[in-house]
Design an enzyme around this catalytic site. Structure first.
Site, short mmCIF file in Angstrom:
data_model
loop_
_atom_site.label_atom_id
_atom_site.label_comp_id
_atom_site.label_asym_id
_atom_site.label_seq_id
_atom_site.Cartn_x
_atom_site.Cartn_y
_atom_site.Cartn_z
N SER A 17 2.95 5.53 -24.80
CA SER A 17 2.67 6.35 -23.76
C SER A 17 3.35 5.77 -22.26
O SER A 17 3.07 4.44 -22.30
CB SER A 17 0.88 6.44 -23.44
OG SER A 17 0.80 7.29 -22.34
N GLY B 268 0.34 9.81 -25.28
CA GLY B 268 0.18 8.96 -26.30
C GLY B 268 -0.80 9.71 -27.42
O GLY B 268 -0.67 9.87 -28.62
N THR B 269 -1.76 10.67 -26.79
CA THR B 269 -2.59 11.44 -27.50
C THR B 269 -1.65 12.43 -28.54
O THR B 269 -1.93 12.59 -29.75
CB THR B 269 -3.49 12.48 -26.51
OG1 THR B 269 -4.20 11.50 -25.92
CG2 THR B 269 -4.36 13.50 -27.45
N HIS C 47 2.01 6.27 -19.05
CA HIS C 47 1.44 6.09 -17.88
C HIS C 47 0.61 4.66 -17.87
O HIS C 47 -0.11 4.45 -17.05
CB HIS C 47 0.49 7.07 -17.41
CG HIS C 47 -0.61 7.41 -18.39
ND1 HIS C 47 -2.10 7.15 -18.08
CD2 HIS C 47 -0.79 7.99 -19.75
CE1 HIS C 47 -2.69 7.54 -18.85
NE2 HIS C 47 -1.95 8.00 -20.09
N CYS D 69 -11.27 7.59 -21.62
CA CYS D 69 -11.42 8.92 -22.05
C CYS D 69 -12.55 9.28 -22.67
O CYS D 69 -12.92 10.51 -22.83
CB CYS D 69 -10.43 9.12 -23.25
SG CYS D 69 -8.80 8.14 -22.76
N ASN E 79 -7.74 -0.67 -26.77
CA ASN E 79 -7.74 -0.38 -25.28
C ASN E 79 -9.35 -0.81 -24.62
O ASN E 79 -9.10 -1.14 -23.24
CB ASN E 79 -7.94 1.39 -25.12
CG ASN E 79 -8.71 1.77 -26.21
OD1 ASN E 79 -8.52 1.72 -27.18
ND2 ASN E 79 -9.88 2.63 -25.53
N GLN F 146 -1.48 0.72 -25.89
CA GLN F 146 -1.97 -0.45 -25.19
C GLN F 146 -1.04 -1.64 -25.16
O GLN F 146 -1.24 -2.47 -24.10
CB GLN F 146 -3.51 -0.73 -25.30
CG GLN F 146 -4.38 0.44 -24.76
CD GLN F 146 -4.49 0.61 -23.16
OE1 GLN F 146 -3.99 -0.21 -22.54
NE2 GLN F 146 -5.06 1.88 -22.89
N THR G 124 10.81 22.58 -23.95
CA THR G 124 11.90 22.11 -22.84
C THR G 124 11.25 20.74 -22.34
O THR G 124 10.21 20.61 -22.19
CB THR G 124 11.88 23.00 -21.76
OG1 THR G 124 12.33 24.33 -22.22
CG2 THR G 124 13.11 22.57 -20.97
N1 PLP Z 1 -4.31 5.47 -27.46
C1 PLP Z 1 -4.75 4.48 -26.77
C2 PLP Z 1 -4.78 3.02 -27.46
C3 PLP Z 1 -5.31 4.59 -25.35
O1 PLP Z 1 -5.76 3.75 -24.91
C4 PLP Z 1 -4.81 5.95 -25.03
C5 PLP Z 1 -5.12 6.05 -23.50
O2 PLP Z 1 -6.42 5.65 -22.89
C6 PLP Z 1 -4.20 6.87 -25.71
C7 PLP Z 1 -3.90 6.46 -27.04
C8 PLP Z 1 -3.89 8.08 -25.09
O3 PLP Z 1 -2.84 8.13 -24.30
P1 PLP Z 1 -2.42 9.50 -23.36
O4 PLP Z 1 -3.36 9.02 -22.21
O5 PLP Z 1 -1.09 9.40 -23.01
O6 PLP Z 1 -2.72 10.69 -23.86
#
Ligand code: PLP
Length: 369
Positions: free
Chosen positions: A192, A69-70, A194, A317, A144, A172, A230
């Site tokens: 994302s 997601g990042t 996970h 995070c 989140n 989320q 890849t």
């Molecule tokens: N965006 C939101 C709202 C999130 O809660 C998170 C992770 O906690 C992310 C982005 C980042 O996702 P990833 O952990 O896959 O980098």
């Protein structure tokens, strides 16, 4: 351990793992290779693309697989023209705020879209930001920490009518509430794996045809030349399977999580002085954030950990810092109360018995404090 931190990450679903294993062992070919061993992997990646696209009601050709997601959020913000104007909401995840600050340091103009006491972006702030004529606006779909869900579609309509590109971080929201790329009308959406019982290290950016994506990673022509490298085929296959399960089980999961959340909230409200943040707002069915005056959130988290409960004190995070939650500060919550924040995010394997145990333990710890 009783795991109550599913917004940080979810355990991998058994069916997801099962779907991934052949691509970690037998089918190790490079999806770009032209021979059969590669083509099998290419088909699996494309099938996963269809599964992810189906979950968000978008055409598969508009899905770019990324590492997270990042990365998707970084790639979305990279569409900003050089030294352009960017607006983001005050409650974004660091994977939006940090690249936004980097862009600002490189000469872009950054403005903030304010939220009200319930964490909802205000129509006035949207109008103010439109007047600044941003090139790109980024507003998350669900938060989140608090779980607040934005009613985004009307704002998107207004922003797009002013020729503004709109991105939403739907990381989320995905798998917890219905998410439709088409109905929201945004040009860019981050996902994302996970957070929906898929593997870590895999994400996607959904894009509308015609949106000018500027790749961050250059190299081979993977992902339509928009994200070189890849493909992590096993993880992508896992993300696809997790998306398929999320789609078929969405309504069931929603009801189950909401019932558990209600039980949790009923218990929490028996604790004197406890505040559930944005309780009246439309929130994700699995998320509750609360604060208890005079109690330090990080300390409480550690004590709960010693008793076998995994919870978060805010954004996972950023949990190594002792700063109050910036999301709560943006909502006008007093700093001391914000510092006491604990987030519970439920998952499909949580039970009523676990909720009762948690409430009892929390009560005992709060009484001791
Ligand atoms: N965006 C939101 C709202 C999130 O809660 C998170 C992770 O906690 C992310 C982005 C980042 O996702 P990833 O952990 O896959 O980098």
């Amino acid at each position: 351990m009783i795991y109550l931190d599913h917004n940080a990450t979810t355990p991998i679903d058994d069916h997801v793992l099962e779907a991934m294993l052949p691509f970690l062992k037998s089918f190790y070919g490079n999806p770009s290779s032209l021979y059969r061993h590669g083509r099998i992997v290419r088909s699996a990646v494309d099938a996963a693309r269809e599964q992810v696209a189906a979950l968000v009601d978008a055409p598969p050709s508009q899905v770019i697989f990324t590492s997270s997601g990042t990365e998707s959020n970084n790639l979305a913000l990279a569409t900003l023209p050089f030294q352009g104007k960017l607006s983001i909401s005050a409650i974004e995840h660091p994977s939006i705020t940090e690249p936004a600050l980097r862009l600002k340091s490189l000469g872009s103009i950054l403005s903030i879209i304010n939220v009200d006491a319930n964490g909802l972006i205000t129509p006035e702030s949207i109008d103010d930001n439109i007047k600044r004529k941003p090139d790109l606006v980024s507003i998350m779909l669900a938060n989140n920490e608090t779980g607040i869900i934005q009613d985004l579609a009307p704002y998107v309509k207004k922003l797009r009518a002013n020729n503004i590109t709109v991105h939403t971080d739907a990381v989320q929201a995905l798998g917890k509430i219905p998410v439709s790329f088409n109905r929201l009308g945004v040009q860019l959406m981050s996902l994302s794996s996970h957070k929906i019982y898929g593997p870590k290290g895999c994400g996607a950016l959904i894009f509308e045809k015609g949106t000018e994506i500027k790749p961050i990673l250059l190299g081979g022509g993977q992902e339509q030349g928009l994200r070189a490298g890849t493909e992590n085929a096993a993880a992508i296959v896992g993300f696809g399977k997790a998306a398929e399960l999320a789609k078929t089980e969405l309504a069931k999961r929603f009801e189950q999580l909401l019932a558990l959340r209600k039980l949790l909230e009923d218990g929490l409200t028996t604790i004197p002085g406890l505040t559930i943040f944005a309780r009246q707002a439309d929130r994700l069915p699995n998320t509750v954030q609360f604060g208890i005056p005079e109690i330090d959130g990080e300390m409480l988290l550690m004590k709960l950990d010693q008793k076998g409960f995994a919870v978060s004190s805010g954004s996972a995070c950023a949990s190594d810092g002792n700063l109050p939650s910036q999301v709560l500060i943006a909502m006008g919550v007093e700093e001391r109360l914000a510092k006491s924040a604990i987030r519970i995010s439920l998952g499909v394997s949580n039970t009523q018995a676990e909720i009762y145990k948690f409430i009892n333990q929390l009560k005992a710890l709060v009484c001791q404090a």
